[in-house]
Motif scaffolding. Sequence first.
Motif, short mmCIF file in Angstrom:
data_model
loop_
_atom_site.label_atom_id
_atom_site.label_comp_id
_atom_site.label_asym_id
_atom_site.label_seq_id
_atom_site.Cartn_x
_atom_site.Cartn_y
_atom_site.Cartn_z
N SER A 161 0.82 -1.23 0.29
CA SER A 161 -0.18 -0.06 0.00
C SER A 161 0.86 1.23 -0.12
O SER A 161 0.25 2.25 -0.78
N HIS A 162 2.06 1.14 0.67
CA HIS A 162 2.85 2.19 0.64
C HIS A 162 3.45 2.79 -0.71
O HIS A 162 3.67 3.69 -1.03
N LEU A 163 3.72 1.50 -1.54
CA LEU A 163 4.35 1.56 -2.60
C LEU A 163 3.31 2.20 -3.67
O LEU A 163 3.64 3.14 -4.75
N HIS A 164 2.03 2.08 -3.26
CA HIS A 164 1.00 2.45 -4.28
C HIS A 164 0.99 4.00 -4.11
O HIS A 164 1.04 4.69 -5.00
N LYS A 165 1.27 4.36 -2.76
CA LYS A 165 1.06 5.77 -2.58
C LYS A 165 2.26 6.53 -3.22
O LYS A 165 2.49 7.62 -3.67
N LEU A 166 3.51 5.65 -3.01
CA LEU A 166 4.69 6.27 -3.56
C LEU A 166 4.77 6.56 -5.03
O LEU A 166 5.11 7.57 -5.37
N LEU A 167 4.20 5.64 -5.89
CA LEU A 167 4.13 5.64 -7.20
C LEU A 167 3.05 6.58 -7.70
O LEU A 167 3.13 7.59 -8.43
N PHE A 168 1.87 6.91 -6.89
CA PHE A 168 0.80 7.82 -7.06
C PHE A 168 1.56 9.31 -7.08
O PHE A 168 1.38 10.06 -8.06
N TRP A 169 2.35 9.60 -5.91
CA TRP A 169 3.01 10.96 -5.70
C TRP A 169 4.24 11.08 -6.72
O TRP A 169 4.44 12.21 -7.25
N SER A 170 4.60 9.87 -7.08
CA SER A 170 5.88 10.00 -8.06
C SER A 170 5.22 10.49 -9.43
O SER A 170 5.87 11.29 -10.29
N ASP A 193 17.14 10.60 -22.36
CA ASP A 193 16.79 10.72 -24.04
C ASP A 193 15.46 10.64 -24.03
O ASP A 193 14.65 9.92 -23.34
N PRO A 194 14.77 10.95 -25.23
CA PRO A 194 13.27 10.67 -25.41
C PRO A 194 12.69 9.32 -25.53
O PRO A 194 11.75 9.06 -24.92
N ASN A 195 13.66 8.37 -25.77
CA ASN A 195 13.03 7.12 -25.77
C ASN A 195 13.10 6.52 -24.14
O ASN A 195 12.23 5.82 -23.88
N ILE A 196 14.03 6.93 -23.31
CA ILE A 196 13.83 6.46 -22.23
C ILE A 196 12.79 7.10 -21.56
O ILE A 196 12.05 6.59 -20.51
N GLY A 197 12.76 8.38 -21.70
CA GLY A 197 11.38 9.22 -21.19
C GLY A 197 10.03 8.50 -21.66
O GLY A 197 9.10 8.38 -20.63
N ALA A 198 9.96 7.94 -22.76
CA ALA A 198 8.78 7.54 -23.35
C ALA A 198 8.40 6.22 -22.43
O ALA A 198 7.45 5.64 -22.08
N VAL A 199 9.50 5.37 -22.19
CA VAL A 199 9.29 4.24 -21.38
C VAL A 199 9.12 4.46 -20.01
O VAL A 199 8.05 3.60 -19.59
N ILE A 200 9.43 5.50 -19.67
CA ILE A 200 8.99 5.68 -18.10
C ILE A 200 7.51 6.36 -18.15
O ILE A 200 6.67 5.68 -17.27
N ALA A 201 7.24 6.88 -19.13
CA ALA A 201 5.63 7.34 -19.16
C ALA A 201 4.84 6.01 -19.55
O ALA A 201 3.60 6.09 -19.18
N SER A 202 5.37 5.27 -20.29
CA SER A 202 4.66 3.87 -20.69
C SER A 202 4.23 3.01 -19.59
O SER A 202 3.49 2.81 -19.19
N PHE A 203 5.51 3.04 -18.51
CA PHE A 203 5.19 2.29 -17.26
C PHE A 203 4.08 2.86 -16.52
O PHE A 203 3.25 2.06 -15.84
N PHE A 204 4.08 4.34 -16.25
CA PHE A 204 3.10 4.83 -15.40
C PHE A 204 1.59 4.74 -16.16
O PHE A 204 0.73 4.45 -15.65
N SER A 205 1.66 4.76 -17.63
CA SER A 205 0.27 4.64 -18.09
C SER A 205 -0.01 3.28 -18.05
O SER A 205 -1.27 2.99 -17.90
N PHE A 262 -5.07 9.82 -15.32
CA PHE A 262 -3.55 9.71 -15.26
C PHE A 262 -3.02 8.79 -16.34
O PHE A 262 -2.02 9.19 -17.05
N ALA A 263 -3.75 7.69 -16.51
CA ALA A 263 -3.30 7.01 -17.89
C ALA A 263 -3.14 7.80 -19.13
O ALA A 263 -2.12 7.61 -20.01
N LEU A 264 -4.17 8.67 -19.49
CA LEU A 264 -4.38 9.22 -20.60
C LEU A 264 -3.32 10.41 -20.69
O LEU A 264 -2.76 10.86 -21.62
#
Length: 347
Positions: free
Chosen positions: A45-54, A103-115, A133-135
């Motif tokens: 549950s703490h990890l979920h909160k951490l991911l939410f604020w991240s 770089d843009p590709n790494i940024g895109a992977v990070i955004a993909s993970f959150f999405s 959030f996903a959109l």
Amino acid sequence: MISALFSWAAGYSSPVSGDIIESIKYLQFVPYMMAITFIGIASLSHLHKLLFWSAILVLLIGYIQVLNIPFLAEWLLKKYLGADSSHLASALAGYRITITGSDPNIGAVIASFFSIYFTTLFLKEKTYKYLIFALLFSFLILSTQSRTILGAFLSTFSFYFLFFYKLNFIIKIILLTLLITSIIFLVFSLELQYIYLGAQLTSEGENESLNIRLDNFSLAIERFYESPLFGMGPAKSEFSTVIDSEYALIIQRYGILGIFLFGFYIIYLLRLAMRNISSQWGITLFIFIIFSCVTMTTNNIFSGYQLMSIIVLLNITCVLHEKQNRNVLIKYTNLKKSTSHLHSFFR
């Protein structure tokens, strides 16, 4: 490290400290894996909160770049990219943002993970804030104009949605058609030229980025045949350190040994995900691993300092989820035994 030492001994490369450092960087996540037994179940549950604020922080940084807010966007980009980065100029022009990636590709992977993470939460809980959030993160993926990542994201999500998500198949097809049509519309209406011009150049065989990757893969196969068992190691004294395809990197540097180790870990993760597929963590791990396998054709995941940590995090969450389920089962079994004993006593 074995591959690096073998490469030196066989004369494929000269000894340099960078080869050992390249090998050791994979070990940086071992302490996290060893710590799993000491992490409490409540940490989920703490990890979920951490991911939410991240996620909120990453969204803020991403949309500062999308909107190109004066001074602030430039300051953030220089912090993440460095003043001498080759990606800085295009990011400052709003052409290809990098979010929190190098770089843009790494940024895109990070955004993909959150999405992916928020999409799975929405599908599980039907809470619309997760869909929003996903959109928002999906739009950031588009803004990086990373062709491979966008393709990997759409194909892997479609694969999960079609074959694993419980919904009428015709409705699934309609929803996916609307999604893909909307993305194509956005690509052209927002004039994301890097995406559609790249597709056009690829069809004509003139996509320089793709051609370089194909050349690197061809060279990697040649070097694999020279040293198939242990590969040639990082060999930074002899070969380019930039190998965009992780498959090419593995077969060139680590040979059959590397193929076996990486393949074993991917299979382990897929099995772990399937055992937890009823949970948001299992679904996220499953989609992200399939996504990573597609992404690895033209980019690096496991050898990336920023990206392998995502896989390790999801690995930990699924192990904790299994531990949680075992504890619940043990408590239920003990309760059932106690009830049975009481029933026998009063009978």
